[in-house]
Design a protein around this motif. Structure first.
Motif, mmCIF file in Angstrom:
data_model
loop_
_atom_site.group_PDB
_atom_site.id
_atom_site.type_symbol
_atom_site.label_atom_id
_atom_site.label_comp_id
_atom_site.label_asym_id
_atom_site.label_seq_id
_atom_site.Cartn_x
_atom_site.Cartn_y
_atom_site.Cartn_z
ATOM 1 N N GLY A 35 0.803 -1.119 0.161
ATOM 2 C CA GLY A 35 0.006 0.031 0.004
ATOM 3 C C GLY A 35 0.935 1.205 0.067
ATOM 4 O O GLY A 35 0.248 2.307 0.223
ATOM 5 N N ALA A 36 1.964 1.085 -0.463
ATOM 6 C CA ALA A 36 3.087 2.533 -0.321
ATOM 7 C C ALA A 36 3.145 2.722 -1.492
ATOM 8 O O ALA A 36 4.264 2.359 -2.174
ATOM 9 C CB ALA A 36 4.107 2.249 0.266
ATOM 10 N N GLU A 37 2.079 3.363 -2.401
ATOM 11 C CA GLU A 37 2.273 3.625 -3.907
ATOM 12 C C GLU A 37 3.192 4.629 -4.078
ATOM 13 O O GLU A 37 3.694 4.903 -5.100
ATOM 14 C CB GLU A 37 0.895 3.699 -4.371
ATOM 15 N N PHE A 38 3.443 5.623 -3.056
ATOM 16 C CA PHE A 38 4.189 6.776 -3.406
ATOM 17 C C PHE A 38 5.851 6.519 -3.236
ATOM 18 O O PHE A 38 6.412 6.595 -4.253
ATOM 19 C CB PHE A 38 4.054 7.861 -2.089
ATOM 20 N N ARG B 247 3.370 11.698 19.439
ATOM 21 C CA ARG B 247 3.702 13.149 18.921
ATOM 22 C C ARG B 247 3.471 12.726 17.262
ATOM 23 O O ARG B 247 3.474 13.665 16.626
ATOM 24 C CB ARG B 247 5.028 13.640 19.103
ATOM 25 N N ILE B 248 3.636 11.529 16.885
ATOM 26 C CA ILE B 248 3.543 10.973 15.548
ATOM 27 C C ILE B 248 2.236 11.537 14.916
ATOM 28 O O ILE B 248 1.227 11.109 15.720
ATOM 29 C CB ILE B 248 3.895 9.671 15.187
ATOM 30 N N ALA B 249 1.973 11.977 13.884
ATOM 31 C CA ALA B 249 0.783 12.696 13.285
ATOM 32 C C ALA B 249 -0.140 11.120 13.159
ATOM 33 O O ALA B 249 0.197 10.178 12.519
ATOM 34 C CB ALA B 249 1.093 13.327 11.904
ATOM 35 N N PRO B 250 -1.304 11.272 13.443
ATOM 36 C CA PRO B 250 -2.383 10.179 13.096
ATOM 37 C C PRO B 250 -2.556 9.740 11.644
ATOM 38 O O PRO B 250 -2.604 10.850 10.905
ATOM 39 C CB PRO B 250 -3.553 10.610 13.866
ATOM 40 N N ILE B 251 -2.692 8.638 11.394
ATOM 41 C CA ILE B 251 -3.159 8.256 9.747
ATOM 42 C C ILE B 251 -4.445 8.040 9.533
ATOM 43 O O ILE B 251 -5.127 7.122 10.309
ATOM 44 C CB ILE B 251 -2.033 7.334 9.323
ATOM 45 N N VAL C 125 -7.547 8.513 3.621
ATOM 46 C CA VAL C 125 -6.643 9.485 2.914
ATOM 47 C C VAL C 125 -5.573 8.628 2.109
ATOM 48 O O VAL C 125 -4.895 7.970 2.918
ATOM 49 C CB VAL C 125 -6.068 10.695 3.683
ATOM 50 N N PRO C 126 -5.373 8.807 0.613
ATOM 51 C CA PRO C 126 -4.160 8.200 0.144
ATOM 52 C C PRO C 126 -3.016 8.592 0.692
ATOM 53 O O PRO C 126 -2.730 9.623 1.249
ATOM 54 C CB PRO C 126 -4.428 8.515 -1.303
ATOM 55 N N ASN C 127 -1.976 7.696 0.365
ATOM 56 C CA ASN C 127 -0.568 7.920 1.003
ATOM 57 C C ASN C 127 0.062 9.523 0.341
ATOM 58 O O ASN C 127 0.500 10.060 1.137
ATOM 59 C CB ASN C 127 0.298 6.733 0.548
ATOM 60 N N ILE C 128 -0.244 9.583 -0.772
ATOM 61 C CA ILE C 128 0.403 10.705 -1.393
ATOM 62 C C ILE C 128 -0.029 11.943 -0.681
ATOM 63 O O ILE C 128 0.412 12.860 -0.899
ATOM 64 C CB ILE C 128 0.243 10.657 -2.906
ATOM 65 N N GLN C 129 -1.566 11.950 -0.710
ATOM 66 C CA GLN C 129 -2.099 13.090 -0.018
ATOM 67 C C GLN C 129 -1.687 13.403 1.448
ATOM 68 O O GLN C 129 -1.515 14.310 1.856
ATOM 69 C CB GLN C 129 -3.767 12.997 -0.219
#
Length: 203
Positions: A49-52, A122-126, A130-134
């Protein structure tokens, strides 16, 4: 089932291509095996799922780095025997590095199987919608904007430094003067003549 088959297919090709990259006697063949390894690594990134990252592997590494390697290798007259002459001399160092990297991989796998590392809050939530690139674009141009701009500035300085270091003044070169070209009048650039019939044009 199809995901597992695709994973094993891509993984086997990546490992085989990597082995052929370092074992091929022809440098051009090594670069071609490296390009094949990059393509299959991009396939592995798509599976998780890491298309970027897959797009970066294809566009940046295959389209720029590996092709640049290929052109440089093809343009240079490389003596393969001379390159392999020092292989035996650096073999102990290479084996030591290989053992160290293998130990790091084993430790990493053991740490992951023990439960992994607890990430900081502190890591931003995923967001799964939302797609990876966005998601990467939102972080780069909001939270990490100054870091992103700083990286671009460092690359710009490196490019200017490379141009300054490699620039050499050469004699006998006719430089182009845009100001003289713009200031030139049409009367000075053209000449109206009326040659007689059958005599041609006098240069």
């Amino acid at each position: 089932m199809i995901q597992a088959l695709a994973f094993y297919l891509f993984a086997i090709i990546v490992i085989g291509s990597g082995a052929m990259t370092i074992s091929s006697r022809n440098p051009v063949h090594s670069v071609m095996w490296l390009i094949l390894a990059f393509f299959n690594a991009a396939g592995l990134m798509i599976l998780v799922g890491a298309e970027f990252i897959a797009m970066l592997l294809v566009i940046v590494y295959v389209g720029a780095v590996a092709v640049l390697f290929l052109f440089v290798v093809m343009m240079l007259d490389i003596e393969v025997a001379q390159m392999r002459a020092g292989f035996a001399r650096y073999l102990p160092l290479g084996l030591a590095l290989a053992v160290g990297l293998a130990a790091e991989i084993i430790i990493a796998v053991g740490a992951w199987s023990a439960g992994g590392v607890k990430l900081s809050q502190r890591i931003a939530p995923i967001d799964g919608t939302v797609p990876n690139i966005q998601a990467i674009g939102n972080l780069l141009y909001t939270r990490y904007l100054f870091v992103f701009e700083g990286a671009g500035f460092v690359l710009l300085v490196a490019m200017i430094g490379a141009i300054v270091l490699t620039h050499r003044q050469r004699g006998g070169v006719r430089a182009q003067s845009p100001f003289r070209q713009i200031a030139r009048r049409p009367e000075d650039a053209t000449r109206n003549v009326q040659p007689p019939v059958g005599e041609g044009v006098q240069l």
